[in-house]
Design an enzyme around this catalytic site. Structure first.
Site, PDB file in Angstrom:
ATOM      1  N   LYS A  89      -4.830  -7.163 -11.166  1.00  0.00           N
ATOM      2  CA  LYS A  89      -5.143  -5.875 -10.530  1.00  0.00           C
ATOM      3  C   LYS A  89      -4.238  -5.635  -9.329  1.00  0.00           C
ATOM      4  CE  LYS A  89      -9.325  -3.665  -9.701  1.00  0.00           C
ATOM      5  NZ  LYS A  89     -10.784  -3.547  -9.502  1.00  0.00           N
ATOM      6  N   LYS A  94     -15.763 -14.543  -5.434  1.00  0.00           N
ATOM      7  CA  LYS A  94     -15.397 -14.462  -4.018  1.00  0.00           C
ATOM      8  C   LYS A  94     -15.721 -15.755  -3.278  1.00  0.00           C
ATOM      9  CE  LYS A  94     -15.340  -9.541  -2.890  1.00  0.00           C
ATOM     10  NZ  LYS A  94     -15.770  -8.535  -1.906  1.00  0.00           N
ATOM     11  N   LYS A 118      -4.565  -5.100  -2.312  1.00  0.00           N
ATOM     12  CA  LYS A 118      -4.048  -5.060  -0.945  1.00  0.00           C
ATOM     13  C   LYS A 118      -3.729  -6.451  -0.444  1.00  0.00           C
ATOM     14  CE  LYS A 118      -8.465  -5.756   1.060  1.00  0.00           C
ATOM     15  NZ  LYS A 118      -9.065  -6.122  -0.211  1.00  0.00           N
TER      16      LYS A 118
END
Ligand code: TRP
Length: 337
Positions: A198, A115, A201
């Protein structure tokens, strides 16, 4: 004091657009666990701000997640559904854990590395201590089990390390060591356009995912246009290796229909995607359609959702506060007269 033996805590981020990955990877499994466990489901808005300032409308996203959970079958009279920031004990215990967890432990977390990306210096300090807050979420309820995806396993191990170090350092057996419950075939739902990524969103193309609020037509269209390969569907699980798109569609089919992957392979073996896709579309619409309409009903009355969440927060607070007090006492803080 005996620890609860059957208490689940799990968390979900309130970051917009719930999709099939959230449903099959988390929510559907939670629905199924409600009868066997005392369940607490937390919408983790404090975690969401670790990627400041990409905030969005957190209050509305939190309502959407709550509506998605309830529409999918989480029973708020049986399970406790609440928003993390409504229960102060999470942040309070997280501070304590900031002082328990060693920087070396946090430095090994692969999710932080992913991240934070190349520019670690610019990441918030909250992103670094994210797993300490997650440990607080779990341990402030003395949860015995934590259902989560494979990607959260490392964080859960950290929570166990924190619990153990706290207990050893204070000489008090305050926290249990929670067990992971890693979930079934739907755990990793992949993008409809790239079976190696994956479903997310944040993917720029909406065609890569099925949103829980998509209409039946949109769901059917996305499945019709999902990426495939030219071969017929195989006769065994081994033959799915190297065919990520086929593997993904079969996994989704199995998870949505509560059947085993082997069973689904048997049904479609030797046939083309032309046989699988219409059946998958029909199945997805039949499962998700009623959830989507229930979700929009719930979202039409935000005040009622807020009331349900306030009730959840009250129940959660009554469990969390005494554990926080026990932890403070074990540390030796001055008792509040
Ligand atoms: N970190 C988890 C995720 O991104 C969400 C989460 C926060 C969580 N607190 C938790 C999961 C506690 C399980 C238990 O998916």
């Amino acid at each position: 004091m005996a620890f609860p033996q059957n208490r689940i805590l799990s968390g979900i981020q309130p970051t917009g657009n719930l999709h099939l990955g959230n449903y099959l990877g988390a929510i559907k499994n939670w629905v199924a666990m409600q009868n066997d466990y005392e369940c607490l489901f937390c919408i983790v808005d404090l975690h969401a701000i670790t990627v400041w300032p990409d905030l969005g409308d957190i209050a509305q996203s939190s309502r959407e997640v709550a509506a998605g959970m309830i529409a999918s079958g989480i029973d708020v009279n049986q399970s406790t559904v609440f928003i993390q920031s409504h229960v102060p004990a999470h942040a309070q215990l997280a501070w304590v854990f900031n002082c328990v967890a060693r920087l070396g432990w946090l430095n090994r977390m692969t999710q932080f590395k992913d991240k934070a990306g190349k520019n670690k210096e610019k990441a918030s300090s909250g992103l670094m201590v994210y797993p300490n807050l997650m440990a607080a979420d779990i341990l402030t309820y003395k949860a015995s089990h934590v259902p989560t995806g494979e990607d959260q396993k490392q964080h859960l191990e950290l929570a166990r390390d924190i619990a153990q170090k706290f207990n050893v350092d204070t000489g008090k057996d305050v926290f249990p060591l929670p067990e992971p419950v890693i979930q079934g075939p739907g755990t990793r739902v992949m993008s409809l356009r790239d079976g190696q990524r994956k479903m997310s969103k944040s993917d720029i193309s909406d065609m890569t995912r099925i949103n829980m609020t998509d209409s039946s037509d949109v769901i059917a269209d996305k499945i019709r246009r999902a990426k495939t390969d030219p071969d017929a569907l195989p006769g065994s699980k081994d033959d799915l290796a190297g065919r990520p798109e086929a593997n993904n569609l079969i996994n989704i089919y199995a998870a949505l229909s509560d059947r085993s992957v082997e069973d689904v392979i048997m049904e479609f073996s030797g046939q083309g995607f032309g046989a699988l896709k219409p059946k998958l579309a029909e199945l997805a619409v039949s499962v998700l359609g009623p959830i989507a309409s229930r979700m929009s009903e719930l979202l039409a009355d935000p005040a009622e959702l807020d009331r349900l969440l306030a009730r959840g927060a009250e129940k959660a607070t009554s469990l969390a506060e005494p554990v926080l007090a026990e932890a403070y006492e074990a540390i030796g803080f001055s008792p509040r007269a």
